[in-house]
Design a protein around this motif. Structure first.
Motif, PDB file in Angstrom:
ATOM      1  N   VAL A  79       0.838  -1.201   0.000  1.00  9.25           N
ATOM      2  CA  VAL A  79       0.000   0.000   0.000  1.00  9.25           C
ATOM      3  C   VAL A  79       0.869   1.246   0.000  1.00  9.25           C
ATOM      4  CG1 VAL A  79      -1.648   1.323   1.349  1.00  9.25           C
ATOM      5  CG2 VAL A  79      -1.983  -1.112   1.058  1.00  9.25           C
ATOM      6  N   ILE A  88       4.019   1.580  -0.985  1.00  7.24           N
ATOM      7  CA  ILE A  88       4.725   1.744  -2.267  1.00  7.24           C
ATOM      8  C   ILE A  88       3.767   2.260  -3.342  1.00  7.24           C
ATOM      9  CG2 ILE A  88       5.843   0.482  -4.154  1.00  7.24           C
ATOM     10  CD1 ILE A  88       7.211  -1.226  -2.067  1.00  7.24           C
ATOM     11  N   CYS A  89       2.567   1.666  -3.407  1.00  3.07           N
ATOM     12  CA  CYS A  89       1.614   2.108  -4.429  1.00  3.07           C
ATOM     13  C   CYS A  89       1.235   3.568  -4.221  1.00  3.07           C
ATOM     14  CB  CYS A  89       0.350   1.248  -4.375  1.00  3.07           C
ATOM     15  SG  CYS A  89       0.539  -0.349  -5.141  1.00  3.07           S
ATOM     16  N   LEU A  90       0.930   3.935  -2.995  1.00  2.00           N
ATOM     17  CA  LEU A  90       0.470   5.305  -2.763  1.00  2.00           C
ATOM     18  C   LEU A  90       1.587   6.311  -3.066  1.00  2.00           C
ATOM     19  CD1 LEU A  90      -1.845   4.971   0.348  1.00  2.00           C
ATOM     20  CD2 LEU A  90      -2.404   4.896  -2.070  1.00  2.00           C
ATOM     21  N   ILE A  91       2.844   5.953  -2.699  1.00  2.00           N
ATOM     22  CA  ILE A  91       3.948   6.855  -3.046  1.00  2.00           C
ATOM     23  C   ILE A  91       4.070   6.955  -4.560  1.00  2.00           C
ATOM     24  CG2 ILE A  91       6.463   7.108  -3.024  1.00  2.00           C
ATOM     25  CD1 ILE A  91       6.463   5.979  -0.217  1.00  2.00           C
ATOM     26  N   ALA A  92       4.006   5.780  -5.225  1.00  3.74           N
ATOM     27  CA  ALA A  92       4.147   5.789  -6.685  1.00  3.74           C
ATOM     28  C   ALA A  92       3.046   6.637  -7.332  1.00  3.74           C
ATOM     29  CB  ALA A  92       4.097   4.366  -7.228  1.00  3.74           C
ATOM     30  N   ASN A 117      -3.803  -8.683   0.161  1.00  2.00           N
ATOM     31  CA  ASN A 117      -4.346  -7.376   0.538  1.00  2.00           C
ATOM     32  C   ASN A 117      -5.857  -7.426   0.679  1.00  2.00           C
ATOM     33  OD1 ASN A 117      -1.834  -6.322   0.483  1.00  2.00           O
ATOM     34  ND2 ASN A 117      -2.076  -5.173  -1.418  1.00  2.00           N
ATOM     35  N   ILE A 147      -8.267   3.140   2.515  1.00  2.00           N
ATOM     36  CA  ILE A 147      -7.079   2.604   1.832  1.00  2.00           C
ATOM     37  C   ILE A 147      -7.465   2.115   0.443  1.00  2.00           C
ATOM     38  CG2 ILE A 147      -5.392   0.741   1.857  1.00  2.00           C
ATOM     39  CD1 ILE A 147      -5.340   0.948   4.894  1.00  2.00           C
ATOM     40  N   ALA A 186      -8.215   5.017  -1.866  1.00  6.06           N
ATOM     41  CA  ALA A 186      -7.005   5.721  -2.305  1.00  6.06           C
ATOM     42  C   ALA A 186      -6.289   4.930  -3.396  1.00  6.06           C
ATOM     43  CB  ALA A 186      -6.076   5.946  -1.121  1.00  6.06           C
ATOM     44  N   LEU A 187      -6.252   3.601  -3.238  1.00 11.35           N
ATOM     45  CA  LEU A 187      -5.624   2.759  -4.260  1.00 11.35           C
ATOM     46  C   LEU A 187      -6.381   2.875  -5.583  1.00 11.35           C
ATOM     47  CD1 LEU A 187      -4.767  -0.593  -2.452  1.00 11.35           C
ATOM     48  CD2 LEU A 187      -3.172   1.108  -3.305  1.00 11.35           C
ATOM     49  N   MET A 207       1.733  10.346 -14.328  1.00 15.38           N
ATOM     50  CA  MET A 207       2.716   9.843 -13.359  1.00 15.38           C
ATOM     51  C   MET A 207       4.006   9.365 -14.005  1.00 15.38           C
ATOM     52  SD  MET A 207       0.180   7.470 -11.184  1.00 15.38           S
ATOM     53  CE  MET A 207      -1.486   7.303 -11.700  1.00 15.38           C
ATOM     54  N   LEU A 209       7.833   8.558 -12.305  1.00 18.05           N
ATOM     55  CA  LEU A 209       8.086   7.132 -12.095  1.00 18.05           C
ATOM     56  C   LEU A 209       9.391   6.710 -12.756  1.00 18.05           C
ATOM     57  CD1 LEU A 209       4.601   5.408 -12.453  1.00 18.05           C
ATOM     58  CD2 LEU A 209       5.987   5.677 -10.395  1.00 18.05           C
ATOM     59  N   MET A 267      11.996   7.828 -10.366  1.00 22.31           N
ATOM     60  CA  MET A 267      12.025   6.971  -9.171  1.00 22.31           C
ATOM     61  C   MET A 267      12.683   5.642  -9.506  1.00 22.31           C
ATOM     62  SD  MET A 267       8.286   7.419  -7.392  1.00 22.31           S
ATOM     63  CE  MET A 267       7.515   8.999  -7.173  1.00 22.31           C
ATOM     64  N   ILE A 326       2.490  -2.465  -9.612  1.00 20.09           N
ATOM     65  CA  ILE A 326       1.959  -1.271  -8.953  1.00 20.09           C
ATOM     66  C   ILE A 326       0.636  -0.843  -9.570  1.00 20.09           C
ATOM     67  CG2 ILE A 326       2.353   1.218  -8.724  1.00 20.09           C
ATOM     68  CD1 ILE A 326       5.254   0.562  -8.084  1.00 20.09           C
ATOM     69  N   ILE A 362      -2.344  -3.779  -9.002  1.00 25.20           N
ATOM     70  CA  ILE A 362      -2.861  -4.125  -7.675  1.00 25.20           C
ATOM     71  C   ILE A 362      -4.243  -3.558  -7.343  1.00 25.20           C
ATOM     72  CG2 ILE A 362      -2.433  -3.459  -5.255  1.00 25.20           C
ATOM     73  CD1 ILE A 362       0.173  -4.841  -5.417  1.00 25.20           C
TER      74      ILE A 362
END
Lengths: 298, 299
Positions: A25, A27-31, B113, B128, B131-132, B143, B147, B150, B169, B172
């Motif tokens: 979670v 890592i995904c949110l930061i990404a 998850n 959560i 937000a995902l 993004m 990315l 990063m 990423i 998910i």
């Protein structure tokens, strides 16, 4: 004693759940949100080939709106968007209703209408490019039948090439609308149909006045999904027209990628990307508003 | 409704002819739609079986006179992509190498998850998940550049781990949603009983939850496999020159303009690229439909 132990177990197990969840979670949110914030930040800088953190106010946005190519891309998003969303919705709903009439070969037809969804937009784009290619495709075929004056050169016409994207897009996505709406039709209480029959209301009117209004939430989901596809559309343009002729079929998604990786205009591309982000947020907010209004109504 | 109109619906003969006309219209519509959906695929197949001379001479609808797989072999092993002329077979291998870790990781993590979010009292589980999902709705273009930075900071940009990480990423959120919705439907007594018996988080997952997740894992795998296989933009940017998958190779093969464009080879290459997800679709049927609609309806 035993109760205490079980309580401790429970607590530590709950803790394990959170700990398991956290890495992905975070890592995904930061990404996601880190890079969204970063992009918005870069849109207010003078970044060119490399990011340069020199505040430039709205300069990149002013530059963006003075670029004719962006104007075309932005306008195309609405033209393509309206026709694609409208086309998929009307065609998809019609298909769902048609296969719901107890027709013969329903399973086969449904598989046939849905298979394009398994294909990449690259594949879809190439297939339609080949079929609509004026020198070898449909136009050449009709001419060879004897209609020498037949013209169907949308793919090579700057004004009409955008419509070829719509055709291919509708081909790819109306099956999805059909599948979703068909599932929705199946969930409608058979009592409603019976009541309609008792009252002698013709089927067509039942669909228009009763059934489809009941399916509004489902249709809204379709619209949001399709609208997202419009903002994201990149592959289809690359495969089918490459943005051409000229820049006539450019879309914001392509404009941003080109400026990031080919033209090294990172600031400008970030400004374009931020506008795309706003477009998505507007779509989501609008759909949330519509849902709320519908719920508030008795 | 006026009296005349309602009378019309009551007259049985009239009604019968209306029903017949509607029936005819219905099948005509379905037939036209079936043509619209099948023509591009049929034309691709027939073009790929023709020789280059035949493609230039005949029309798109003409059937191949002497169907042969010459174009397929060329597309597979000889067609030029830029300056290297090795066909798209290398792309197939790259696609598979990207596909396996990406799907296994994203489905596995999403299952865990979804299990944690739906069956354990994780604080703010709803927030959560929201937000995902919101992140998954944002176009990649917003993004992608950060990315890239990063990924290069971590040292995985332009490599196999890089493209796999990006696929995981972005894969998910929707997969987590699918698992969440499925696990919420499980009877809570089952988990409670196991917890009273002293089983922990992973033990319950392995012994009780996982054995019941067969169908939903298939649905998630199908969704993930098609998504990763059909991706173009992410692979183009993150995979690096040595790992370009089939979709990217296909686009550059068709874009390579050396000499006369070989439409038959292009169509064969397109079909080869489309075949794996198409076969998956045909074989999995209902699961596939469930996958593409599951995320949509409950989301």
């Amino acid at each position: 004693m035993a109760v205490g132990r079980a309580g401790k177990r429970k607590w530590s197990a709950g803790c394990t759940a959170v700990l398991t969840l956290m890495p992905t979670v975070v890592i995904c949110l930061i990404a996601y949100y880190g890079s969204i914030g970063w992009t918005i930040g870069m849109s207010f800088t003078t970044s060119g080939i490399l990011p340069k953190y020199e505040f430039a106010g709205f300069d990149q946005y002013i530059r963006l709106w003075s670029e004719p190519r962006w104007h075309t891309a932005f306008a195309n998003m609405f033209i393509f968007g309206a026709l694609y969303v409208g086309g998929c919705l009307v065609f998809g709903v019609a298909l769902a209703i048609a296969v719901d009439q107890g027709v013969r070969g329903r399973n086969f037809l449904q598989s046939l209408f849905l298979y394009p969804i398994a294909l990449s937009f690259i594949v879809t784009g190439l297939a339609w490019q080949w079929f609509l290619n004026p020198t070898v495709g449909l136009q050449a075929f009709v001419r060879s039948l004897g209609f020498e004056g037949f013209v169907f050169d949308w793919l090579s016409s700057p004004e009409k090439a955008i419509f070829t994207l719509v055709i291919a897009g509708v081909w790819q996505s109306s099956g999805l609308v059909m599948a979703i709406v068909y599932a929705g039709l199946g969930s409608i209480d058979s009592e409603i149909w019976r009541a309609g029959r008792v009252d002698g209301i013709p089927k067509v009117r039942m669909y228009r006045r009763v059934i489809l209004p009941m399916l509004t939430p489902v249709l809204l989901v379709c619209v949001v999904l399709l609208a997202m596809n419009v903002v994201k559309s990149y592959d289809l343009v690359v495969a089918m027209t490459g943005g051409g002729p000229g820049f006539s079929t450019d879309l914001p998604a392509k404009f941003v990628v080109d400026n990031l990786f080919q033209r090294a205009n990172i600031g400008l591309a970030s400004a374009g990307a931020t506008v795309m982000l706003l477009a998505v947020l507007v779509i989501l907010l609008l759909s949330a508003c519509i849902q709320r209004i519908r719920k508030a109504r008795p | 409704m006026t009296a005349a109109r309602s009378a019309r619906y009551r007259s049985p003969r009239h009604r019968q002819s209306i029903v017949r006309a509607q029936h005819f219209g219905l099948y005509l519509f379905l037939f036209t739609a079936a043509l619209f959906f099948s023509i591009p695929l049929l034309i691709m197949i027939s073009t790929s079986l023709k020789t280059a001379a035949e493609v230039r001479a005949g029309s798109v609808f003409a059937l191949p006179v002497e169907p042969g797989f010459a174009a397929w072999t060329r597309a597979w092993g000889e067609a030029c992509i830029g300056r290297t002329c090795e066909g798209i077979s290398a792309g197939l291998w790259n696609s598979v190498i990207i596909l396996i870790p990406s799907t296994v990781l994203s489905v596995g993590l999403a299952a865990l998850n979804g299990y944690a979010l739906s069956l354990w009292n994780v604080p703010r589980a709803g927030a959560i998940l929201a937000a995902l999902l919101l992140g998954a709705f944002i176009p990649y273009q917003v993004m992608i550049y950060p990315l890239v930075r990063m990924a290069s900071t971590v040292g995985i940009y332009g490599s196999l781990p890089g493209i796999v990480a990006v696929h995981v990423i972005f894969g998910i959120p929707v997969l987590t949603l699918i698992f969440c919705n499925f696990y919420k439907g499980l009877p809570p007594e089952l988990i409670k009983a196991a917890r009273v018996d002293g089983a922990g988080f992973f033990r319950i997952f392995r012994r009780i939850v996982l054995p019941m997740s067969g169908n939903i894992i298939i649905v998630a795998l199908i969704l993930s496999v098609t998504g990763v296989w059909n991706d173009y933009l992410l692979s183009l940017i993150f995979a690096g020159r040595d790992n370009l998958p089939m979709t990217v190779q296909l686009a550059s093969l068709v874009g390579t303009r050396i000499g006369v464009p070989e439409y038959n080879v292009n169509m064969a290459a397109t079909l080869i690229t489309a075949l794996p997800p198409l076969l998956l679709y045909l074989l999995s049927g209902k699961y596939f439909v469930r996958g593409v609609t599951a995320g949509a309806i409950k989301g």
